[in-house]
Write an enzyme that holds these catalytic residues in place. Structure first.
Site, PDB file in Angstrom:
ATOM      1  N   LYS A   1     -11.945  -9.211   3.804  1.00  0.00           N
ATOM      2  CA  LYS A   1     -10.596  -9.721   3.489  1.00  0.00           C
ATOM      3  C   LYS A   1      -9.928 -10.446   4.664  1.00  0.00           C
ATOM      4  O   LYS A   1      -9.147 -11.366   4.460  1.00  0.00           O
ATOM      5  CB  LYS A   1      -9.696  -8.572   3.015  1.00  0.00           C
ATOM      6  CG  LYS A   1     -10.030  -8.079   1.619  1.00  0.00           C
ATOM      7  CD  LYS A   1      -9.017  -7.030   1.181  1.00  0.00           C
ATOM      8  CE  LYS A   1      -9.267  -6.584  -0.244  1.00  0.00           C
ATOM      9  NZ  LYS A   1      -8.235  -5.681  -0.750  1.00  0.00           N
TER      10      LYS A   1
ATOM     11  N   ASP B   1      -3.102  -8.540  -4.348  1.00  0.00           N
ATOM     12  CA  ASP B   1      -2.760  -7.107  -4.319  1.00  0.00           C
ATOM     13  C   ASP B   1      -1.239  -6.953  -4.253  1.00  0.00           C
ATOM     14  O   ASP B   1      -0.670  -6.012  -4.811  1.00  0.00           O
ATOM     15  CB  ASP B   1      -3.372  -6.416  -3.088  1.00  0.00           C
ATOM     16  CG  ASP B   1      -4.872  -6.193  -3.227  1.00  0.00           C
ATOM     17  OD1 ASP B   1      -5.355  -6.080  -4.373  1.00  0.00           O
ATOM     18  OD2 ASP B   1      -5.566  -6.135  -2.197  1.00  0.00           O
TER      19      ASP B   1
HETATM   20  P1  NAP Z   1      -7.508   2.335   4.712  1.00  0.00           P
HETATM   21  O1  NAP Z   1      -7.336   0.958   5.232  1.00  0.00           O
HETATM   22  O2  NAP Z   1      -8.653   3.166   5.153  1.00  0.00           O
HETATM   23  O3  NAP Z   1      -6.133   3.123   5.089  1.00  0.00           O
HETATM   24  C1  NAP Z   1      -5.898   4.429   4.726  1.00  0.00           C
HETATM   25  C2  NAP Z   1      -4.578   4.975   5.343  1.00  0.00           C
HETATM   26  O4  NAP Z   1      -4.488   6.339   4.935  1.00  0.00           O
HETATM   27  C3  NAP Z   1      -4.527   4.991   6.864  1.00  0.00           C
HETATM   28  O5  NAP Z   1      -3.198   4.914   7.287  1.00  0.00           O
HETATM   29  C4  NAP Z   1      -5.119   6.356   7.198  1.00  0.00           C
HETATM   30  O6  NAP Z   1      -4.636   6.919   8.403  1.00  0.00           O
HETATM   31  C5  NAP Z   1      -4.571   7.197   6.080  1.00  0.00           C
HETATM   32  N1  NAP Z   1      -5.493   8.310   5.812  1.00  0.00           N
HETATM   33  C6  NAP Z   1      -6.771   8.233   5.411  1.00  0.00           C
HETATM   34  N2  NAP Z   1      -7.311   9.467   5.267  1.00  0.00           N
HETATM   35  C7  NAP Z   1      -6.333  10.326   5.634  1.00  0.00           C
HETATM   36  C8  NAP Z   1      -6.260  11.742   5.710  1.00  0.00           C
HETATM   37  N3  NAP Z   1      -7.312  12.526   5.393  1.00  0.00           N
HETATM   38  N4  NAP Z   1      -5.119  12.320   6.135  1.00  0.00           N
HETATM   39  C9  NAP Z   1      -4.073  11.536   6.455  1.00  0.00           C
HETATM   40  N5  NAP Z   1      -4.063  10.178   6.408  1.00  0.00           N
HETATM   41  C10 NAP Z   1      -5.187   9.593   5.981  1.00  0.00           C
HETATM   42  O7  NAP Z   1      -7.550   2.346   3.136  1.00  0.00           O
HETATM   43  P2  NAP Z   1      -6.873   1.287   2.151  1.00  0.00           P
HETATM   44  O8  NAP Z   1      -7.794   0.156   1.926  1.00  0.00           O
HETATM   45  O9  NAP Z   1      -5.504   1.024   2.630  1.00  0.00           O
HETATM   46  O10 NAP Z   1      -6.859   2.101   0.763  1.00  0.00           O
HETATM   47  C11 NAP Z   1      -6.061   3.245   0.610  1.00  0.00           C
HETATM   48  C12 NAP Z   1      -6.019   3.704  -0.841  1.00  0.00           C
HETATM   49  O11 NAP Z   1      -5.426   2.704  -1.639  1.00  0.00           O
HETATM   50  C13 NAP Z   1      -7.373   4.006  -1.482  1.00  0.00           C
HETATM   51  O12 NAP Z   1      -7.264   5.177  -2.234  1.00  0.00           O
HETATM   52  C14 NAP Z   1      -7.611   2.826  -2.388  1.00  0.00           C
HETATM   53  O13 NAP Z   1      -8.405   3.143  -3.527  1.00  0.00           O
HETATM   54  C15 NAP Z   1      -6.205   2.490  -2.815  1.00  0.00           C
HETATM   55  N6  NAP Z   1      -6.038   1.089  -3.231  1.00  0.00           N
HETATM   56  C16 NAP Z   1      -5.622   0.842  -4.500  1.00  0.00           C
HETATM   57  C17 NAP Z   1      -5.476  -0.459  -4.934  1.00  0.00           C
HETATM   58  C18 NAP Z   1      -5.046  -0.739  -6.352  1.00  0.00           C
HETATM   59  O14 NAP Z   1      -5.200  -1.891  -6.808  1.00  0.00           O
HETATM   60  N7  NAP Z   1      -4.491   0.202  -7.077  1.00  0.00           N
HETATM   61  C19 NAP Z   1      -5.726  -1.530  -4.062  1.00  0.00           C
HETATM   62  C20 NAP Z   1      -6.124  -1.235  -2.750  1.00  0.00           C
HETATM   63  C21 NAP Z   1      -6.283   0.085  -2.350  1.00  0.00           C
HETATM   64  P3  NAP Z   1      -5.542   6.952   9.741  1.00  0.00           P
HETATM   65  O15 NAP Z   1      -5.468   5.552  10.276  1.00  0.00           O
HETATM   66  O16 NAP Z   1      -4.891   7.980  10.560  1.00  0.00           O
HETATM   67  O17 NAP Z   1      -6.940   7.329   9.298  1.00  0.00           O
END
Ligand code: NAP
Length: 289
Positions: free
Chosen positions: A70, A106
């Site tokens: 991305k 998004d």
């Molecule tokens: P990402 O870039 O990995 O970011 C995840 C965030 O959550 C980071 O701030 C991370 O903090 C935190 N996190 C992860 N695991 C954690 C834990 N065990 N405890 C506390 N904080 C935690 O992921 P992303 O791409 O943003 O995606 C996040 C979620 O959004 C996923 O579930 C994905 O399926 C969903 N999503 C949905 C859509 C939709 O269209 N509905 C689109 C995109 C994403 P740290 O930096 O401290 O690890």
């Protein structure tokens, strides 16, 4: 039926076999009787430049971009829309007469989830949990919706600091430890609480971000962008405390519908897309069980 005149569309990512987009996009293409086809293409980071050159050369009219491309795709495009540039991520490319233009749908999908529930955030404070890639789209969406201020609650504020450094911010945005008093002050006044962490996502459905439900404003709208399961522990808890809620399904459908309407100048059948998505999610769940 795919013929010699069919317009080519798809998604690039690595890995890509779990993508739900082909099922969702082809259902909308079929429902509208359009002469197009949408496929999944596995592209490794080393092959991204060659792949973009190839998609341009073969006249793909557009494609989606998913993890891990991305951000890396941005310098390979001719133009990038303002919102995609603000969050540093492109999830949709449109080929306009040989010119490749990057967008981020998004952001649109996230806003669709608010509009579906009639939520207005103009002049109101917001709280977001998590500061990863999806949080950037949510932040931009909240600013476009007119939120007055945003608090981002995370487990590690230092690690999350880049989100406010990288993005052009139109409103005050603060990053706080989600176990702090600052977090509780923000929860008390907020109009919306959005979970953008993967806590609670299948298969680890027992996960839930820490929220003091007794402190959260009783009128706050609670939004979880996770789409599997459809009702996370976070949303169950919110409902049991009387909050209106939204899950991540409309965001996922909305980002796909926005891309398809840009490529094919059509108004996609969201019901067909949602049905195809739900069937694909069910098949995925069964395969995991
Ligand atoms: P990402 O870039 O990995 O970011 C995840 C965030 O959550 C980071 O701030 C991370 O903090 C935190 N996190 C992860 N695991 C954690 C834990 N065990 N405890 C506390 N904080 C935690 O992921 P992303 O791409 O943003 O995606 C996040 C979620 O959004 C996923 O579930 C994905 O399926 C969903 N999503 C949905 C859509 C939709 O269209 N509905 C689109 C995109 C994403 P740290 O930096 O401290 O690890």
């Amino acid at each position: 039926m795919i013929t010699g005149t069919s317009k080519n569309l798809g998604v690039i990512g690595y890995p890509i076999i779990h993508s739900l987009s082909p099922a969702m996009q082809n259902s909308a293409i079929d429902a509208a009787g359009l002469d197009a086809v949408y496929i999944a293409m596995e592209v490794s980071p080393e092959e991204l430049t060659a792949a973009v050159k190839g998609l341009r050369a073969t006249g793909f009219i557009g494609w989606n971009v998913t993890i891990p491309h991305k951000t890396a795709i941005i310098p390979l495009l001719d133009e990038v829309d303002e919102n995609a540039r603000a969050i540093g991520a492109v999830n949709t490319v449109v080929n306009r007469g040989g010119k490749l233009i990057g967008y981020n749908t998004d952001i649109i999908g996230f806003c669709d989830g608010l509009h579906e529930k009639g939520v207005s955030l103009k002049g109101k404070p917001a709280v977001v949990l998590g500061a990863g890639g999806a949080a950037r789209a949510v932040l931009q969406g909240l600013m476009l919706e007119g939120a007055a201020s945003i608090t981002i609650g995370v487990r590690n504020p230092q690690k999350a600091a880049s989100i406010t450094k990288d993005m052009p911010l139109k409103v005050p945005v603060q990053i706080v430890d989600w176990d702090s008093e600052d977090m509780n002050s923000a929860l008390k006044d907020t109009a919306i609480l959005v979970n953008t962490t993967p806590l609670g996502m299948a298969p680890k459905t027992e996960g839930i971000p820490p929220v003091d439900w007794g402190v959260l404003s009783p009128s706050a709208f609670v939004y979880d962008i996770i789409y599997t399961p459809a009702e996370t522990r976070f949303l169950k808890e919110a409902k049991s405390h009387g909050h209106d809620t939204q899950n991540g399904v409309p965001m996922l459908v909305g980002q796909g519908a926005a891309a398809l309407s840009m490529w094919l100048d059509t108004k996609p059948d969201r019901t067909a897309m949602r049905k195809a998505l739900e069937a694909a999610l069910l098949a995925k769940e069964k395969a995991q069980a």
